[in-house]
Design a protein around this motif. Structure first.
Motif, PDB file in Angstrom:
ATOM      1  N   ARG A 213       0.809  -1.153   0.147  1.00  0.00           N
ATOM      2  CA  ARG A 213      -0.130  -0.004   0.047  1.00  0.00           C
ATOM      3  C   ARG A 213       0.694   1.055   0.030  1.00  0.00           C
ATOM      4  N   TYR A 214       0.582   2.077  -0.808  1.00  0.00           N
ATOM      5  CA  TYR A 214       1.188   3.343  -1.036  1.00  0.00           C
ATOM      6  C   TYR A 214      -0.005   4.560  -0.558  1.00  0.00           C
ATOM      7  N   GLU A 215       0.606   5.400   0.449  1.00  0.00           N
ATOM      8  CA  GLU A 215      -0.298   6.481   0.914  1.00  0.00           C
ATOM      9  C   GLU A 215       0.281   7.818   0.876  1.00  0.00           C
ATOM     10  N   TYR A 216      -0.256   8.710   0.410  1.00  0.00           N
ATOM     11  CA  TYR A 216       0.344  10.194   0.113  1.00  0.00           C
ATOM     12  C   TYR A 216      -0.636  10.888   1.124  1.00  0.00           C
ATOM     13  N   SER A 217       0.018  11.696   1.980  1.00  0.00           N
ATOM     14  CA  SER A 217      -0.683  12.414   3.014  1.00  0.00           C
ATOM     15  C   SER A 217      -0.429  13.942   2.760  1.00  0.00           C
ATOM     16  N   ILE A 218      -1.639  14.726   2.405  1.00  0.00           N
ATOM     17  CA  ILE A 218      -1.555  16.038   2.037  1.00  0.00           C
ATOM     18  C   ILE A 218      -2.184  16.929   3.257  1.00  0.00           C
ATOM     19  N   SER A 219      -1.409  17.932   3.522  1.00  0.00           N
ATOM     20  CA  SER A 219      -1.961  18.615   4.833  1.00  0.00           C
ATOM     21  C   SER A 219      -2.204  20.116   4.466  1.00  0.00           C
ATOM     22  N   ALA A 220      -3.102  20.802   5.105  1.00  0.00           N
ATOM     23  CA  ALA A 220      -3.161  22.413   4.847  1.00  0.00           C
ATOM     24  C   ALA A 220      -2.156  22.834   5.360  1.00  0.00           C
ATOM     25  N   THR A 221      -1.495  22.334   6.305  1.00  0.00           N
ATOM     26  CA  THR A 221      -0.599  23.273   7.087  1.00  0.00           C
ATOM     27  C   THR A 221       0.996  22.883   6.963  1.00  0.00           C
ATOM     28  N   ASP A 222       1.123  21.879   6.107  1.00  0.00           N
ATOM     29  CA  ASP A 222       2.420  21.267   5.750  1.00  0.00           C
ATOM     30  C   ASP A 222       2.669  21.188   4.397  1.00  0.00           C
ATOM     31  N   PRO A 223       3.555  22.075   3.903  1.00  0.00           N
ATOM     32  CA  PRO A 223       3.920  22.030   2.378  1.00  0.00           C
ATOM     33  C   PRO A 223       4.474  20.483   1.861  1.00  0.00           C
ATOM     34  N   ARG A 224       4.870  19.625   2.652  1.00  0.00           N
ATOM     35  CA  ARG A 224       5.656  18.486   2.294  1.00  0.00           C
ATOM     36  C   ARG A 224       4.682  17.549   2.002  1.00  0.00           C
ATOM     37  N   LEU A 225       4.685  16.593   1.158  1.00  0.00           N
ATOM     38  CA  LEU A 225       3.948  15.447   0.878  1.00  0.00           C
ATOM     39  C   LEU A 225       4.538  14.299   1.676  1.00  0.00           C
ATOM     40  N   MET A 226       3.810  13.708   2.300  1.00  0.00           N
ATOM     41  CA  MET A 226       4.421  12.647   3.304  1.00  0.00           C
ATOM     42  C   MET A 226       3.979  11.156   2.579  1.00  0.00           C
ATOM     43  N   LEU A 227       4.796  10.477   2.236  1.00  0.00           N
ATOM     44  CA  LEU A 227       4.765   9.152   1.611  1.00  0.00           C
ATOM     45  C   LEU A 227       4.955   7.929   2.725  1.00  0.00           C
ATOM     46  N   ALA A 228       3.937   7.313   2.822  1.00  0.00           N
ATOM     47  CA  ALA A 228       3.856   5.802   3.680  1.00  0.00           C
ATOM     48  C   ALA A 228       3.783   4.773   2.619  1.00  0.00           C
ATOM     49  N   VAL A 229       4.941   3.543   2.793  1.00  0.00           N
ATOM     50  CA  VAL A 229       4.763   2.539   1.910  1.00  0.00           C
ATOM     51  C   VAL A 229       4.663   1.346   2.918  1.00  0.00           C
ATOM     52  N   THR A 230       3.585   0.535   2.936  1.00  0.00           N
ATOM     53  CA  THR A 230       3.470  -0.741   3.961  1.00  0.00           C
ATOM     54  C   THR A 230       3.488  -1.924   3.032  1.00  0.00           C
ATOM     55  N   LEU A 231       4.433  -2.947   3.324  1.00  0.00           N
ATOM     56  CA  LEU A 231       4.211  -4.172   2.977  1.00  0.00           C
ATOM     57  C   LEU A 231       3.705  -5.073   3.911  1.00  0.00           C
ATOM     58  N   ARG A 232       2.849  -5.969   3.485  1.00  0.00           N
ATOM     59  CA  ARG A 232       2.395  -7.146   4.598  1.00  0.00           C
ATOM     60  C   ARG A 232       2.260  -8.430   3.930  1.00  0.00           C
ATOM     61  N   ALA A 233       3.212  -9.325   4.425  1.00  0.00           N
ATOM     62  CA  ALA A 233       3.255 -10.646   3.639  1.00  0.00           C
ATOM     63  C   ALA A 233       2.029 -11.461   4.305  1.00  0.00           C
ATOM     64  N   GLU A 234       1.542 -12.096   3.507  1.00  0.00           N
ATOM     65  CA  GLU A 234       0.327 -12.918   3.521  1.00  0.00           C
ATOM     66  C   GLU A 234       0.760 -14.113   4.689  1.00  0.00           C
ATOM     67  N   PRO A 235      -0.412 -14.319   5.287  1.00  0.00           N
ATOM     68  CA  PRO A 235      -0.206 -15.584   6.200  1.00  0.00           C
ATOM     69  C   PRO A 235       0.540 -16.624   5.646  1.00  0.00           C
ATOM     70  N   GLY A 236       1.313 -17.365   6.275  1.00  0.00           N
ATOM     71  CA  GLY A 236       2.059 -18.548   5.723  1.00  0.00           C
ATOM     72  C   GLY A 236       3.159 -18.311   4.927  1.00  0.00           C
ATOM     73  N   VAL A 237       3.403 -17.043   4.378  1.00  0.00           N
ATOM     74  CA  VAL A 237       4.317 -16.805   3.502  1.00  0.00           C
ATOM     75  C   VAL A 237       5.594 -15.890   4.203  1.00  0.00           C
ATOM     76  N   SER A 238       6.717 -16.417   3.797  1.00  0.00           N
ATOM     77  CA  SER A 238       7.921 -15.781   4.396  1.00  0.00           C
ATOM     78  C   SER A 238       8.693 -15.135   3.238  1.00  0.00           C
ATOM     79  N   LEU A 239       8.845 -13.815   3.210  1.00  0.00           N
ATOM     80  CA  LEU A 239       9.540 -13.071   2.385  1.00  0.00           C
ATOM     81  C   LEU A 239      10.813 -12.353   2.946  1.00  0.00           C
ATOM     82  N   SER A 240      11.848 -12.483   1.917  1.00  0.00           N
ATOM     83  CA  SER A 240      13.299 -12.072   2.576  1.00  0.00           C
ATOM     84  C   SER A 240      13.926 -11.258   1.464  1.00  0.00           C
TER      85      SER A 240
END
Length: 678
Positions: A213-240
């Motif tokens: 998931r990619y999330e872009y947070s836009i604020s009225a008071t902050d000129p920065r664009l805040m980007l959050a990237v979240t990876l969730r492994a599926e149950p029973g799966v191991s990623l390395s």
């Protein structure tokens, strides 16, 4: 005896603007444009853009208040309007408190004008956001930027190892969910990808191994664009051996404003190194921890867009890669390392992104500080003002009159010292942006109008202090400005490199030459100014209004043309004219013509009778045009921005008044008087 009347033409000057009319023009700024702007938690007086309810009406531009400060710095005006001069000077000091002289102040806002995730439009006080989240595309640009660049937040990849197999997937090709969420202080954009890999011996099926998931947070008071990237492994799966990426794509489209190098450093903007780009291909710019990635267009600092990225966990950065096309940055990819995720576990990386419209080279630490703590801006737009010369001259004019005892009561010594420190700090930054630290100045990094007013300010400071360092910078500035005058066969006007001539920029160059000549009657400067006067024409100009509409007006104008087909020996393009459709251009031209006449009266500019007549004709034509653009507004006098406008604004009113009042006469008369010690 009767005084013999001169046969030479005389320019109408300040006596045509009577004191009651002058005060009504100033009253318009105080009553209709002055507002208490929130800055650093305080209410600081500043001039808003205009009094009508336009989307940008409440924006307060540094350059507009600077022009008003120079106007009100005239001793005869300060006696009555000193409170307004001091208030607006406080605004200038606040906008340039640090290393950067920032361009404007805007009220905080975040308006979702279109909420369709496939075609959204969001406006904040500093930026606009558009795009299609179903394709993973977020396009960002600066509102009110002098040169638009559309930044595309896209081009992401994800890499990981599943068992013995290594996989690299395109994030945008696997989006299954997307949306736009509003919140009280802004909005969140997101897109989510389902990560699938081939399964089975014959690999005819696919197995889901994670969600990204990619999330872009836009604020009225902050000129920065805040980007959050979240990876969730599926149950029973191991990623390395995971590499999560944050990317910017399609950066090479601005051929005339390329990005050719990337600056990398730690989160504080220190330990910097510059990574040049190859002509073509993919290159690794850095390996290991990176806390700052900064890119600036090759353009004048006041108009150069800057892109600044701050990974909030610098030690997680694995590498920074870039793809170049024809020597220009095209794709930037920051890869973040995650050693392992077991089934059901998640990892989130965060990155702050900031675009600046107007970017000071070498001020990387200042941009790193903004990325770390946007509260340092205190409501300011993070972009650099393009009209730094206007602000420098506003401060210099006050310093000159104060040091020569023209103000009563005098400015407090502490205030005067703060103003001079402010001036010297931003003067140094201005010339550094042109190629400082001993490097040869680069004309392509200059902006003619800003350079011309910086030269006027240096003349003012040299008169105020007699300091030789200002004289040396005058020489450096002239070495940049004089080559910007086109040959006579190409119109003879001053123009920025690669640009058409503009009447305001040409007039600013004339003003600089006229101001410098009385103290340095150099034949080279005399010739340049006489050629500049000859380059001015008077006639009919056809103005494009957009959507196929046009307007024809009689006006002074300059003309020029650029080589056709992108240069390289191609035939010249068609002639193009720029005249006085915008009222501020006529005001600036009137001031330049008056200053040329003053230089002639000081014996520093030899002019033939025909040239004097030309000055008079152009001045009177400008004055006639402006008279038709002044209207009564609730007891004040308002100068309309153009012959078709229904309003005036803060960019027009003080510049036109400076043209009517000819303020350079008082300054040219100071040259031989000794300054009061600071």
């Amino acid at each position: 005896m009767r005084r013999r009347r001169s046969m030479e033409p005389e320019l109408p000057m300040a006596e045509l603007l009577r004191e009651p009319e002058r005060d009504r023009l100033i009253a318009f700024m105080e009553r209709r444009l002055l507002r208490a702007a929130p800055l650093d938690g305080l209410a600081v007086p500043a001039l808003r853009e205009t009094h009508l309810p336009f989307p940008t009406s409440e924006w307060c531009w540094t350059a507009d208040s600077a022009a008003a400060v120079e106007l009100l710095a005239q001793p005869e005006l300060r006696r009555k309007w000193g409170h307004l001069a001091d208030d607006l000077t406080e605004f200038l000091l606040a906008m340039g408190r640090g290393e950067l002289l920032l361009r404007r102040l805007a009220p905080p806002e975040c308006v979702v004008q279109q909420d369709d995730p496939r075609d959204f439009l969001i406006l904040t006080g500093t930026h606009s956001f558009q795009g299609d989240l179903s394709r993973g595309l977020v396009r960002q640009s600066v509102r009110g930027g002098p040169a638009q660049r559309e930044l595309r937040h896209t081009g992401h990849l994800v890499e990981f190892r599943l068992g013995r197999q290594r996989h690299c997937l395109d994030v945008e090709d696997s989006i299954v969910e997307h949306g736009l969420l509003t919140r009280p202080d802004g909005a969140v954009l997101f897109h989510e990808s389902l990560l699938k890999v081939p399964a089975g011996l014959l690999r005819r099926s696919e197995s889901v191994v994670g969600r990204l998931r990619y999330e872009y947070s836009i604020s009225a008071t902050d000129p920065r664009l805040m980007l959050a990237v979240t990876l969730r492994a599926e149950p029973g799966v191991s990623l390395s051996d995971i590499r999560l990426t944050t990317a910017l794509d399609e950066l090479s489209g601005e051929a005339r404003r390329p990005i050719r190098q990337v600056v990398l450093g730690d989160a504080a903007g220190a330990a910097l190194r510059t990574a040049p780009l190859p002509e073509d291909g993919l290159v690794t710019l850095a390996e290991g921890a990176v806390g700052l990635i900064s890119m600036v267009e090759e353009a004048p600092p006041g108009t150069a867009n800057g892109i600044h990225l701050h990974p909030l966990a610098p030690d997680a950065v694995f590498s920074v890669k870039a793809q170049a096309r024809s020597g220009r940055l095209h794709w930037l990819l920051t890869r973040h390392a995650v050693p392992r995720l077991e089934g059901g576990q998640a990892f989130t990386l965060r990155e702050a992104r900031l675009i600046t419209a107007g970017t000071q080279p070498g001020a990387t630490a200042a941009y790193a500080a903004m990325l770390h703590d946007p509260g340092l801006l205190g409501g300011r737009d993070p972009g650099l003002t393009a009209d730094v010369g206007t602000a420098l001259n506003a401060m210099a004019t006050q310093i000159l009159h104060a040091r020569h005892g023209s103000y009563e009561p005098p400015l407090p010594p502490g205030r005067l010292a703060a103003m001079q420190a402010w001036y010297d700090r931003h003067l140094t930054a201005f010339f550094a942006g042109l190629g400082g630290h001993g490097a040869a100045p680069d004309p392509a990094r200059g902006y003619l109008r800003a350079l011309a007013f910086a030269l006027v300010s240096l003349d003012t400071m040299q008169r105020a202090t007699g300091d030789g360092r200002y004289t040396a910078l005058i020489e450096r500035g002239l070495a940049l400005m004089l080559p910007l005058q086109r040959p006579d066969e190409d119109g003879g006007a001053f123009a920025d490199l690669g640009q058409m001539p503009y009447l305001d920029c040409h007039a600013a160059a004339m003003l600089a030459l006229a101001r410098l000549l009385p103290q340095r009657p150099d034949p080279v400067l005399q010739t340049a100014l006489r050629r500049a006067i000859a380059a001015l024409r008077l006639g009919s100009v056809d103005v494009a209004l957009g959507e196929g509409r046009r307007h024809n007006l009689d006006t002074p104008f300059v003309r020029g043309r650029l080589p056709g087909g992108g240069g390289g020996g191609a035939a010249p393009g068609p002639w193009e004219d720029d005249g006085g459709f915008w009222s501020f251009k006529l005001g600036l031209l009137m001031r330049a013509l008056s200053a040329a006449r003053l230089a002639r009266e000081a014996g520093a500019l030899p002019l033939e009778t025909a040239e004097l007549q030309r000055l008079q004709t152009l001045y009177e034509a400008s004055f006639r045009a402006l008279r038709g653009r002044v209207r009564d507004h609730q007891g004040c006098l308002e100068v309309l921005t153009s012959p078709l406008a229904g309003e005036g604004n803060a960019a027009t009113q003080p510049v036109v008044m400076l043209g009517l009042l000819a303020p350079d006469a008082a300054i040219l008369g100071i040259g031989t008087r000794r300054p009061v010690p600071a």
